[in-house]
Design a protein around this motif. Structure first.
Motif, PDB file in Angstrom:
ATOM      1  N   VAL A  60     -65.628   0.910  -2.957  1.00 11.32           N
ATOM      2  CA  VAL A  60     -65.165   2.291  -2.804  1.00 11.32           C
ATOM      3  C   VAL A  60     -65.632   3.165  -3.960  1.00 11.32           C
ATOM      4  O   VAL A  60     -66.062   4.311  -3.769  1.00 11.32           O
ATOM      5  N   LEU A  61     -65.558   2.630  -5.190  1.00  8.80           N
ATOM      6  CA  LEU A  61     -65.903   3.440  -6.358  1.00  8.80           C
ATOM      7  C   LEU A  61     -67.373   3.838  -6.351  1.00  8.80           C
ATOM      8  O   LEU A  61     -67.720   4.993  -6.602  1.00  8.80           O
ATOM      9  N   LYS A  62     -68.253   2.891  -6.053  1.00 12.40           N
ATOM     10  CA  LYS A  62     -69.680   3.205  -6.002  1.00 12.40           C
ATOM     11  C   LYS A  62     -69.989   4.177  -4.868  1.00 12.40           C
ATOM     12  O   LYS A  62     -70.819   5.080  -5.017  1.00 12.40           O
ATOM     13  N   LEU A  63     -69.315   3.989  -3.726  1.00 15.86           N
ATOM     14  CA  LEU A  63     -69.549   4.881  -2.586  1.00 15.86           C
ATOM     15  C   LEU A  63     -69.103   6.298  -2.926  1.00 15.86           C
ATOM     16  O   LEU A  63     -69.806   7.272  -2.641  1.00 15.86           O
ATOM     17  N   LYS A  64     -67.940   6.444  -3.544  1.00 21.51           N
ATOM     18  CA  LYS A  64     -67.442   7.764  -3.902  1.00 21.51           C
ATOM     19  C   LYS A  64     -68.372   8.443  -4.908  1.00 21.51           C
ATOM     20  O   LYS A  64     -68.696   9.625  -4.788  1.00 21.51           O
ATOM     21  N   SER A  65     -68.829   7.669  -5.910  1.00 24.19           N
ATOM     22  CA  SER A  65     -69.740   8.236  -6.909  1.00 24.19           C
ATOM     23  C   SER A  65     -71.072   8.625  -6.280  1.00 24.19           C
ATOM     24  O   SER A  65     -71.647   9.668  -6.603  1.00 24.19           O
ATOM     25  N   TYR A  66     -71.572   7.806  -5.345  1.00 22.00           N
ATOM     26  CA  TYR A  66     -72.856   8.078  -4.693  1.00 22.00           C
ATOM     27  C   TYR A  66     -72.777   9.338  -3.832  1.00 22.00           C
ATOM     28  O   TYR A  66     -73.693  10.161  -3.826  1.00 22.00           O
ATOM     29  N   LEU A  67     -71.670   9.505  -3.100  1.00 22.91           N
ATOM     30  CA  LEU A  67     -71.511  10.702  -2.282  1.00 22.91           C
ATOM     31  C   LEU A  67     -71.339  11.946  -3.150  1.00 22.91           C
ATOM     32  O   LEU A  67     -71.748  13.045  -2.760  1.00 22.91           O
ATOM     33  N   ARG A  68     -70.745  11.781  -4.330  1.00 25.11           N
ATOM     34  CA  ARG A  68     -70.603  12.921  -5.231  1.00 25.11           C
ATOM     35  C   ARG A  68     -71.965  13.349  -5.775  1.00 25.11           C
ATOM     36  O   ARG A  68     -72.227  14.540  -5.967  1.00 25.11           O
TER      37      ARG A  68
END
Length: 357
Positions: free
Chosen positions: A18-26
């Motif tokens: 989740v953390l990597k996905l959230k950072s990538y979308l940001r």
């Protein structure tokens, strides 16, 4: 065709990070999360199959389409419903509820087996309670009513037993007449009748109060349903705007690529052109998708402008003209594939030009 950025996004979803996905979308705010990967599944399909509730909410927040179907016709809600049926209430709250709130229409989508998510959830007790608002309150009312009736029967039996043992129902055989009711007996009887009347009144008022609460809850759910429908319409409008912007971006890239490749210097002096170097309107797409990109933004209401634009595209993709312009620059390994695609695209443009006459 899935881009490299979308492949990385899908990998984060598959890993449940989740953390990597959230950072990538940001870092990539314009990246679309609605696309098909293997077996036609979107990132939202993958998240539902892996019970990634946090990832599901994150994808929905960034515009994931809950109505997208995979190769079997299943929406993400189909997969979430199957997980809920297998694993119970907790999975239902984590997976099914967010998808239903985001897109209520997904509950009625049929897959290739002819089943909707509502059909899959039909055997669950909690789903039945969700489908029938106020059923839980009605069950509680019925249960309390049954308890009160049972206590009244028990009290009556105890009273009958007590008076039987104390002679309440014994007759005076000497006179042949029943014993007259004393003042204390009369007072006790009136007190019992009054208490029973108050109990019945309290029970009726309690039922009316519960009915009013049920109606209020039903109105709140209807308002919430209207709110969800409005949100879904706004989501569809936003998705349509994004689709138009994406098509315009593809058209601009196509025109720039044509100017760059077809405007290069004399033949034989450039690096050989492979299949991926040709300025296709939709790289990796079908001929129909390429034609859609070519015609994007063209005013079809003006026949003369429309035919003039088609003639320009026919000249650009005519096999003989294309061979004269780029023939000796084509890589030998991809030459036949390139020419076949050029011929197919030219024939599609010719059919459009014939229909516009």
């Amino acid at each position: 065709m899935v881009s490299r950025k979308q492949e990385r996004l899908l990998r984060y979803v598959e890993d449940g990070n989740v953390l990597k996905l959230k950072s990538y979308l940001r870092r990539h705010p314009g990246l679309s999360v609605t696309f098909r990967g293997r077996k036609g599944r979107s990132p939202l399909h993958v998240a539902c199959s892996q019970r990634g509730d946090a990832i599901i909410r994150l994808l929905l927040k960034h515009g994931a389409d809950p109505l997208l179907q995979d190769h079997r016709g299943n929406t993400p809600l189909h997969l979430a419903a199957r997980q809920a049926v297998k694993r119970g209430t907790r999975v239902y709250e984590d997976l099914v509820v967010p998808l239903r709130k985001s897109c209520p229409a997904a509950m009625d989508v049929l897959n290739r087996e002819g089943l909707t998510p509502g059909d899959l959830l039909g055997s669950m007790k909690m789903w039945q309670s969700q489908q029938c608002p106020g059923a839980e309150e009605e069950n509680e009312i019925a249960k309390d009513q049954a308890d009160r009736e049972w206590y009244q029967k028990l009290s009556a039996e105890c009273e009958a037993e007590f008076y039987t043992q104390c002679g309440r129902y014994e007759e005076d055989l000497s006179t042949g007449e029943a014993e007259p009711e004393t003042y204390d007996t009369w007072a006790d009887r009136l007190a019992r009748e009054y208490a029973a009347k108050r109990c019945r009144g309290a029970g009726n008022s309690w039922s009316r109060e519960q009915w009013a609460k049920g109606k209020e809850k039903e109105q709140q759910e209807q308002e919430h349903q209207r709110y969800l429908e409005q949100e879904h319409r706004r989501y569809q409008e936003q998705a349509q705007r994004l689709q138009v912007e994406r098509a315009a971006s593809h058209k601009q890239r196509y025109e720039r690529s044509c100017a760059h490749i077809f405007g290069q210097g004399s033949p034989g002096t450039r690096i050989p052109l492979r299949y991926s170097d040709i300025p296709w309107p939709a790289p990796g797409g079908t001929v129909e998708e390429m034609v859609a990109v070519i015609l994007h933004g063209v005013d079809r209401g003006d026949p003369s402008v429309y035919r003039r634009y088609l003639r320009g595209q026919q000249v650009m993709w005519h096999p003989d003209r294309f061979t004269q312009r780029c023939g000796d620059r084509l890589a030998q390994a991809d030459r036949q594939r390139i020419l076949d695609t050029v011929i197919a695209l030219s024939q599609a443009l010719n059919r459009l030009a014939d229909g516009a006459r």
